[in-house]
Design a protein around this motif. Structure first.
Motif, PDB file in Angstrom:
ATOM      1  N   ASN A   1       0.800  -1.217   0.000  1.00  0.00           N
ATOM      2  CA  ASN A   1       0.000   0.000   0.000  1.00  0.00           C
ATOM      3  C   ASN A   1       0.838   1.274   0.000  1.00  0.00           C
ATOM      4  OD1 ASN A   1      -2.610  -1.313   0.127  1.00  0.00           O
ATOM      5  ND2 ASN A   1      -2.055  -1.894   2.205  1.00  0.00           N
ATOM      6  N   LYS A   2       2.142   1.115  -0.032  1.00  0.00           N
ATOM      7  CA  LYS A   2       3.039   2.268  -0.009  1.00  0.00           C
ATOM      8  C   LYS A   2       3.427   2.667  -1.428  1.00  0.00           C
ATOM      9  CE  LYS A   2       7.503   3.754   1.895  1.00  0.00           C
ATOM     10  NZ  LYS A   2       8.701   3.324   2.657  1.00  0.00           N
ATOM     11  N   THR A   3       3.575   3.974  -1.647  1.00  0.00           N
ATOM     12  CA  THR A   3       4.008   4.465  -2.959  1.00  0.00           C
ATOM     13  C   THR A   3       5.391   3.920  -3.296  1.00  0.00           C
ATOM     14  OG1 THR A   3       2.724   6.505  -2.761  1.00  0.00           O
ATOM     15  CG2 THR A   3       4.570   6.520  -4.303  1.00  0.00           C
ATOM     16  N   ILE A   4       5.564   3.460  -4.523  1.00  0.00           N
ATOM     17  CA  ILE A   4       6.844   2.925  -4.969  1.00  0.00           C
ATOM     18  C   ILE A   4       7.613   4.032  -5.704  1.00  0.00           C
ATOM     19  CG2 ILE A   4       5.916   2.077  -7.162  1.00  0.00           C
ATOM     20  CD1 ILE A   4       7.774  -0.331  -6.895  1.00  0.00           C
ATOM     21  N   THR A   5       8.922   4.071  -5.527  1.00  0.00           N
ATOM     22  CA  THR A   5       9.736   5.098  -6.179  1.00  0.00           C
ATOM     23  C   THR A   5      10.174   4.645  -7.569  1.00  0.00           C
ATOM     24  OG1 THR A   5      11.850   4.265  -5.334  1.00  0.00           O
ATOM     25  CG2 THR A   5      10.622   5.810  -3.930  1.00  0.00           C
ATOM     26  N   ARG A   6      10.681   5.583  -8.331  1.00  0.00           N
ATOM     27  CA  ARG A   6      11.168   5.263  -9.679  1.00  0.00           C
ATOM     28  C   ARG A   6      12.342   4.286  -9.614  1.00  0.00           C
ATOM     29  NH1 ARG A   6      10.082   9.534 -13.690  1.00  0.00           N
ATOM     30  NH2 ARG A   6      12.243   9.377 -14.415  1.00  0.00           N
ATOM     31  N   ARG A   7      13.217   4.455  -8.630  1.00  0.00           N
ATOM     32  CA  ARG A   7      14.349   3.545  -8.459  1.00  0.00           C
ATOM     33  C   ARG A   7      13.855   2.128  -8.176  1.00  0.00           C
ATOM     34  NH1 ARG A   7      19.630   3.742  -6.539  1.00  0.00           N
ATOM     35  NH2 ARG A   7      19.520   5.954  -5.954  1.00  0.00           N
ATOM     36  N   GLU A   8      12.940   2.016  -7.224  1.00  0.00           N
ATOM     37  CA  GLU A   8      12.435   0.698  -6.834  1.00  0.00           C
ATOM     38  C   GLU A   8      11.759  -0.004  -8.003  1.00  0.00           C
ATOM     39  OE1 GLU A   8      11.437   1.574  -2.104  1.00  0.00           O
ATOM     40  OE2 GLU A   8       9.992   2.125  -3.663  1.00  0.00           O
ATOM     41  N   TYR A   9      10.999   0.748  -8.773  1.00  0.00           N
ATOM     42  CA  TYR A   9      10.300   0.138  -9.904  1.00  0.00           C
ATOM     43  C   TYR A   9      11.274  -0.292 -10.997  1.00  0.00           C
ATOM     44  CZ  TYR A   9       7.074  -0.406 -13.839  1.00  0.00           C
ATOM     45  OH  TYR A   9       6.375  -0.901 -14.907  1.00  0.00           O
ATOM     46  N   ALA A  10      12.276   0.535 -11.295  1.00  0.00           N
ATOM     47  CA  ALA A  10      13.256   0.175 -12.327  1.00  0.00           C
ATOM     48  C   ALA A  10      13.998  -1.097 -11.946  1.00  0.00           C
ATOM     49  CB  ALA A  10      14.241   1.326 -12.530  1.00  0.00           C
ATOM     50  N   ARG A  11      14.399  -1.188 -10.678  1.00  0.00           N
ATOM     51  CA  ARG A  11      15.107  -2.382 -10.200  1.00  0.00           C
ATOM     52  C   ARG A  11      14.211  -3.612 -10.307  1.00  0.00           C
ATOM     53  NH1 ARG A  11      15.569  -1.790  -4.397  1.00  0.00           N
ATOM     54  NH2 ARG A  11      16.983  -0.087  -4.879  1.00  0.00           N
ATOM     55  N   TRP A  12      12.960  -3.473  -9.887  1.00  0.00           N
ATOM     56  CA  TRP A  12      12.022  -4.581  -9.902  1.00  0.00           C
ATOM     57  C   TRP A  12      11.670  -4.986 -11.333  1.00  0.00           C
ATOM     58  CZ3 TRP A  12       6.593  -4.506  -7.085  1.00  0.00           C
ATOM     59  CH2 TRP A  12       6.244  -5.814  -6.736  1.00  0.00           C
ATOM     60  N   LEU A  13      11.479  -4.008 -12.200  1.00  0.00           N
ATOM     61  CA  LEU A  13      11.206  -4.263 -13.613  1.00  0.00           C
ATOM     62  C   LEU A  13      12.321  -5.102 -14.225  1.00  0.00           C
ATOM     63  CD1 LEU A  13       9.595  -3.577 -16.279  1.00  0.00           C
ATOM     64  CD2 LEU A  13      11.079  -1.573 -16.470  1.00  0.00           C
ATOM     65  N   PHE A  14      13.562  -4.728 -13.959  1.00  0.00           N
ATOM     66  CA  PHE A  14      14.726  -5.434 -14.494  1.00  0.00           C
ATOM     67  C   PHE A  14      14.773  -6.873 -13.977  1.00  0.00           C
ATOM     68  CE2 PHE A  14      19.073  -6.854 -14.501  1.00  0.00           C
ATOM     69  CZ  PHE A  14      19.636  -6.339 -15.660  1.00  0.00           C
ATOM     70  N   GLU A  15      14.635  -7.043 -12.654  1.00  0.00           N
ATOM     71  CA  GLU A  15      14.785  -8.363 -12.043  1.00  0.00           C
ATOM     72  C   GLU A  15      13.654  -9.310 -12.434  1.00  0.00           C
ATOM     73  OE1 GLU A  15      15.018  -7.375  -7.921  1.00  0.00           O
ATOM     74  OE2 GLU A  15      17.188  -7.012  -7.979  1.00  0.00           O
ATOM     75  N   VAL A  16      12.415  -8.823 -12.409  1.00  0.00           N
ATOM     76  CA  VAL A  16      11.282  -9.683 -12.752  1.00  0.00           C
ATOM     77  C   VAL A  16      11.331 -10.084 -14.220  1.00  0.00           C
ATOM     78  CG1 VAL A  16       8.773  -9.806 -12.957  1.00  0.00           C
ATOM     79  CG2 VAL A  16       9.799  -8.797 -10.919  1.00  0.00           C
TER      80      VAL A  16
END
Length: 418
Positions: free
Chosen positions: A229-244
């Motif tokens: 439920n917490k806002t995700i940052t651009r850094r967190e999303y880029a890292r997650w996008l890459f790994e997933v």
């Protein structure tokens, strides 16, 4: 002892000790990992009993991925420190350790290349306050320390090929006594009590997206300290996008994004080579997934890693990995006619193309999974962790794709066959 296994083990120990001589930095680094005759094997590869089965070193590289339970229960030495991160896409081949001390070595095999392995450990160490004691040299990728624990990551000679990499993790503690080991074990027990595996509170999460998060949890692909439920940052999303993305396409190397550990021209002025996520963000930019000055986008000089991820940016970065070709031109009218968004004119032009293509993906559209049916896109609205998980759960276009659920089923099938 079988001669073949004796020579294999002896060669391993000698190559590990020899590779350290190239390290620079801490003058005591060589003493940390000096070979010790009291090292005891903790792997079927070192079993002195006769066997007709092949040794781990001769196992084909098309290896089934180990589960976290297999890693923890079956092969890791009993004194392996909890603070050392484990590259979960690698299979543990063999290990040795010294009784009464926190000292040993583990040997791993992965389909990833050495740059990917190095980038993973460099990111983990930088994010957890490890100190680097030596730079890359010959077969040694890095030497790092944290508190009283020292670690060396290295690639033995002739251990890298087109189909994968074999790497060594050697660890040693300055507290080389049984008391130090007992203290470490007590600390590990305390950590296990404080943080149970996959402990997620999904009561406040919409039931429509709950399943996506549960699949990521089962695959151990949720970010650290994930809050749906917490806002995700651009850094967190880029890292997650890459790994997933790379995990879902782990058996299709030609579809994976390559990490970039160094670059003559960083894509963004606020993400330097020393940044813990540089390899992944630079890799996404050089692949043209994230708009940057490398793609002639003069408005994208800053990455703004700590800024909240917005809905239009989520779609702008994700859809190119679904379509896998240049986004077609579109118009505000076209988006209004397809999606029916009342606020289509508020979407930035580059994101407008991605939003239009996403509609063409039918029931697999990211917008439908993440936000459900809506006539207001709200392009500048911040995205939550749960919404990001829903978008990343599936990659593909018009029926040709892969989901986290399919990967989870594949892993379960592999475990049943073992």
């Amino acid at each position: 002892m079988n001669g073949k296994y004796f020579l294999t083990a002896l060669s391993l120990i000698l190559s590990v000790g020899g590779s350290l001589t190239a390290c620079s930095g801490d003058r005591n680094a060589q003493d940390w990992f000096a070979p010790n005759p009291e090292l005891q094997g903790n792997s079927p590869a070192l079993d002195p009993s006769p066997s007709s089965s092949p040794s781990p070193a001769s196992t084909p590289r098309e290896l089934p991925l180990p589960t976290s339970k297999e890693i923890k229960d079956n092969k890791l030495p009993p004194n392996f420190p909890k603070a050392i991160p484990i590259y979960t896409r690698a299979k543990l081949l063999e290990s040795q350790y010294r009784v009464g001390e926190i000292k040993g070595e583990t040997r791993w095999q992965t389909e990833a290349d050495r740059d990917t392995v190095a980038a993973f450990y460099r990111q983990e160490f930088e994010g957890n306050n490890w100190e680097f004691n030596a730079s890359e040299s010959n077969n040694t990728l890095l030497v790092a320390s944290q508190d009283n624990l020292n670690l060396k990551l290295s690639i033995p000679p002739a251990s890298e090929s087109d189909s994968g990499t074999i790497f060594l993790l050697e660890y040693a503690s300055n507290l080389s006594t049984a008391k130090g080991q007992a203290t470490q074990s007590k600390s590990e027990d305390s950590q296990n009590e404080k943080k149970p595996e996959n402990s997620l509170d999904l009561k406040q999460v919409s039931p429509q997206v709950r399943g996506y998060i549960e699949d990521f949890a089962a695959l151990e692909l949720l970010p650290k300290n994930f809050d749906p439920n917490k806002t995700i940052t651009r850094r967190e999303y880029a890292r997650w996008l890459f790994e997933v993305h790379n995990t879902l396409y782990r058996d299709r190397a030609t579809k994976q994004i390559r990490p970039v550990t160094s670059a003559s021209q960083p894509a963004f002025t606020d993400i330097k080579a020393g940044d813990r996520d540089f390899a992944m963000i630079q890799g996404l930019a050089e692949a043209g997934i994230i708009p940057s000055r490398l793609s002639q986008n003069t408005e994208a000089l800053l990455f703004q890693p700590d800024a909240p991820l917005t809905r239009e940016i989520l779609i702008l970065w994700k859809v190119p990995l679904d379509l896998r070709k240049a986004l077609p031109s579109t118009s505000i009218d076209a988006v209004q006619k397809t999606w029916g968004f009342q606020d289509s004119e508020q979407i930035q032009p580059k994101a407008l193309k991605a939003v239009f293509v996403d509609f063409e993906n039918g029931e697999n559209a990211n917008i439908l999974r993440a936000f459900g049916y809506t006539t207001l896109f709200q392009p500048k609205k911040a995205v939550t962790g749960a919404e990001a998980a829903a978008a990343l759960w599936y990659f593909g276009y018009q029926g040709d794709g892969i989901s986290a659920k399919e990967i989870l089923a594949l892993e379960s099938s592999q475990e049943e066959k073992q």
